[in-house]
Scaffold this active site. Structure first.
Site, PDB file in Angstrom:
ATOM      1  N   ASN A  30       0.750  -1.275  -0.007  1.00  0.00           N
ATOM      2  CA  ASN A  30       0.022  -0.058  -0.116  1.00  0.00           C
ATOM      3  C   ASN A  30       1.068   1.236  -0.154  1.00  0.00           C
ATOM      4  O   ASN A  30       1.513   1.588   0.869  1.00  0.00           O
ATOM      5  CB  ASN A  30      -0.844   0.032   1.430  1.00  0.00           C
ATOM      6  CG  ASN A  30      -1.870   1.329   1.218  1.00  0.00           C
ATOM      7  OD1 ASN A  30      -1.918   2.231   0.581  1.00  0.00           O
ATOM      8  ND2 ASN A  30      -2.187   1.332   2.828  1.00  0.00           N
ATOM      9  N   LYS A  32       0.099   4.225  -0.414  1.00  0.00           N
ATOM     10  CA  LYS A  32      -0.599   5.406   0.244  1.00  0.00           C
ATOM     11  C   LYS A  32      -0.431   6.754  -0.854  1.00  0.00           C
ATOM     12  O   LYS A  32      -0.320   6.578  -2.056  1.00  0.00           O
ATOM     13  CB  LYS A  32      -0.225   5.735   1.637  1.00  0.00           C
ATOM     14  CG  LYS A  32       0.089   4.393   2.389  1.00  0.00           C
ATOM     15  CD  LYS A  32       0.252   5.045   3.899  1.00  0.00           C
ATOM     16  CE  LYS A  32       0.486   3.561   4.736  1.00  0.00           C
ATOM     17  NZ  LYS A  32       0.261   3.620   6.172  1.00  0.00           N
ATOM     18  N   HIS A 122      -9.593   1.038   5.125  1.00  0.00           N
ATOM     19  CA  HIS A 122      -8.267   1.506   5.765  1.00  0.00           C
ATOM     20  C   HIS A 122      -8.565   2.177   7.131  1.00  0.00           C
ATOM     21  O   HIS A 122      -9.277   3.520   6.933  1.00  0.00           O
ATOM     22  CB  HIS A 122      -7.236   1.977   4.730  1.00  0.00           C
ATOM     23  CG  HIS A 122      -5.811   2.032   5.287  1.00  0.00           C
ATOM     24  ND1 HIS A 122      -5.253   2.752   6.090  1.00  0.00           N
ATOM     25  CD2 HIS A 122      -4.690   1.091   5.114  1.00  0.00           C
ATOM     26  CE1 HIS A 122      -3.989   2.543   6.476  1.00  0.00           C
ATOM     27  NE2 HIS A 122      -3.699   1.624   5.663  1.00  0.00           N
ATOM     28  N   GLU A 124      -6.531   4.558   8.155  1.00  0.00           N
ATOM     29  CA  GLU A 124      -6.377   6.143   7.566  1.00  0.00           C
ATOM     30  C   GLU A 124      -7.589   6.731   6.828  1.00  0.00           C
ATOM     31  O   GLU A 124      -7.864   8.043   6.856  1.00  0.00           O
ATOM     32  CB  GLU A 124      -5.194   6.281   6.595  1.00  0.00           C
ATOM     33  CG  GLU A 124      -3.975   6.207   7.614  1.00  0.00           C
ATOM     34  CD  GLU A 124      -2.861   5.557   6.632  1.00  0.00           C
ATOM     35  OE1 GLU A 124      -2.833   5.472   5.528  1.00  0.00           O
ATOM     36  OE2 GLU A 124      -1.734   5.033   7.463  1.00  0.00           O
ATOM     37  N   GLU A 192      -5.301  -5.064  10.815  1.00  0.00           N
ATOM     38  CA  GLU A 192      -4.078  -3.910  10.904  1.00  0.00           C
ATOM     39  C   GLU A 192      -4.312  -3.153  12.122  1.00  0.00           C
ATOM     40  O   GLU A 192      -5.134  -2.260  12.061  1.00  0.00           O
ATOM     41  CB  GLU A 192      -3.963  -2.912   9.887  1.00  0.00           C
ATOM     42  CG  GLU A 192      -3.927  -3.670   8.195  1.00  0.00           C
ATOM     43  CD  GLU A 192      -3.206  -2.540   7.406  1.00  0.00           C
ATOM     44  OE1 GLU A 192      -2.297  -2.754   6.975  1.00  0.00           O
ATOM     45  OE2 GLU A 192      -4.072  -1.657   7.009  1.00  0.00           O
ATOM     46  N   GLY A 198       2.670   2.384  10.791  1.00  0.00           N
ATOM     47  CA  GLY A 198       3.762   3.230  10.646  1.00  0.00           C
ATOM     48  C   GLY A 198       4.420   3.654  12.059  1.00  0.00           C
ATOM     49  O   GLY A 198       5.041   4.779  12.013  1.00  0.00           O
ATOM     50  N   SER A 238       3.663  -2.023  10.297  1.00  0.00           N
ATOM     51  CA  SER A 238       5.286  -2.134  10.611  1.00  0.00           C
ATOM     52  C   SER A 238       5.746  -3.390  10.015  1.00  0.00           C
ATOM     53  O   SER A 238       6.650  -3.977  10.790  1.00  0.00           O
ATOM     54  CB  SER A 238       5.649  -1.732  12.033  1.00  0.00           C
ATOM     55  OG  SER A 238       5.096  -0.389  12.266  1.00  0.00           O
TER      56      SER A 238
HETATM   57  C1  PEP Z   1      -0.729   0.441   6.108  1.00  0.00           C
HETATM   58  O1  PEP Z   1      -1.026   1.579   6.258  1.00  0.00           O
HETATM   59  O2  PEP Z   1      -1.508  -0.496   5.567  1.00  0.00           O
HETATM   60  C2  PEP Z   1       0.672  -0.368   6.751  1.00  0.00           C
HETATM   61  C3  PEP Z   1       0.452  -1.360   7.201  1.00  0.00           C
HETATM   62  O3  PEP Z   1       1.465   0.672   7.087  1.00  0.00           O
HETATM   63  P1  PEP Z   1       3.051   0.347   7.533  1.00  0.00           P
HETATM   64  O4  PEP Z   1       3.546  -0.860   7.072  1.00  0.00           O
HETATM   65  O5  PEP Z   1       3.941   1.539   7.035  1.00  0.00           O
HETATM   66  O6  PEP Z   1       2.982   0.300   8.930  1.00  0.00           O
END
Ligand code: PEP
Length: 281
Positions: A30, A32, A122, A124, A192, A198, A238
């Site tokens: 992803n 973003k 998601h 976000e 997630e 992040g 992460s």
């Molecule tokens: C995400 O935003 O779907 C995600 C998993 O981000 P990150 O791997 O940077 O934590």
């Protein structure tokens, strides 16, 4: 195939084991709101060269990228021209089919670009755009209606974790979205934990497995044993080449949704090649 998946599928005591279904692992990037269309092309080229060098078998581990909308056509053109079996995903879509919805992108438009997956829900978007379960479910249904597999993102915040434990919120979010899909619809679930996204602080492989097992168990009641056994549940938050092997050794974790680490072709390539890592590394 997830090696441990044969044996440990029965999270709830007293229930019959799920039928065995071989689930192809899926590693999804992803991006973003990163990379313009030229940078997108460069990244996909580098990734494909790295995977070619490594003789990656895309039928063994599926690879998907979720670029911003403005990059989709460029990436699609590259994938088609070079016959690259990387799958294209979208980060969002409108629940509406067409019309006066300024700024929105429909499922049909995405399908026309060869998009095969769409993220819905998601964190976000849930947090930054106030998207609730009803809208997330409507987006999942719109994706399905256009032949796109929705990737339903679920996860608890740090406050949710403290108040409700790890599984309650992801379960409620998943069930609300699945309820809006027609019977037999294919979907992917991405667990997630919001606190892990992040932050550099991934969940432990055992934490991810516990929630994934609960999600799969709950799916049995709403989509039946066969589809519950076949549905892929990813972990996200992460993920890196240092921790992917641990997640992938869990019986109910079938892949990863990768944010930051998917922007670096070498690191994303290493994540995709998780089978080469020392198990649990
Ligand atoms: C995400 O935003 O779907 C995600 C998993 O981000 P990150 O791997 O940077 O934590």
């Amino acid at each position: 195939m997830n090696d441990a998946q044969n044996t440990v599928e029965t999270a709830a005591a007293g229930r019959a084991p799920l039928p065995f279904v071989q689930r192809t692992p899926l590693i999804a990037g992803n991006w973003k709101m990163n990379l313009d269309h030229l940078q997108a092309i460069a990244l996909v080229q580098k990734l494909s060269w790295s995977l070619k060098d490594a003789r990656h078998d895309y039928t063994d581990v599926e690879v998907a990228v979720f670029p911003p909308f403005t990059d989709l056509r460029s990436v699609q053109t590259l994938l088609t021209a070079d016959k690259l079996p990387i799958v294209l995903g979208a980060q969002d879509l409108s629940p509406e089919a067409a019309g006066a919805f300024t700024g929105d992108i429909s499922a049909a438009m995405l399908a026309k670009l060869g998009v095969q997956y769409a993220l819905v829900g998601h964190s976000e978007r849930r947090q930054g755009h106030a998207e609730g379960d009803e809208l997330v479910g409507a987006k999942a249904a719109a994706a399905h209606g256009a032949g796109i597999v929705p990737m339903i993102c679920v996860g608890e915040t740090a406050a949710d974790l403290e108040e409700h434990g790890p599984a309650a919120i992801p379960l409620a979010q998943m069930l609300a979205a699945v309820a809006q899909l027609p019977e037999g619809a294919e979907f992917v679930v991405a667990y997630e934990p919001v606190w892990a996204i992040g932050s550099g602080q991934a969940a432990s492989a055992e934490q991810a497995e516990a929630v994934a097992a609960s999600l799969r168990e709950a799916l049995r009641d709403v989509v039946g044993d066969d589809r519950a056994a076949a549905t892929r549940i990813l972990y996200g938050g992460s993920v890196s080449s240092q921790n992917i092997a641990g997640f992938m050794s869990q019986p109910n974790v079938d892949g990863a949704l990768v944010g930051g680490a998917s922007l670096k072709s070498d690191e994303f390539s290493r994540i995709i090649q998780f089978r080469k890592h020392v198990t649990g590394a």
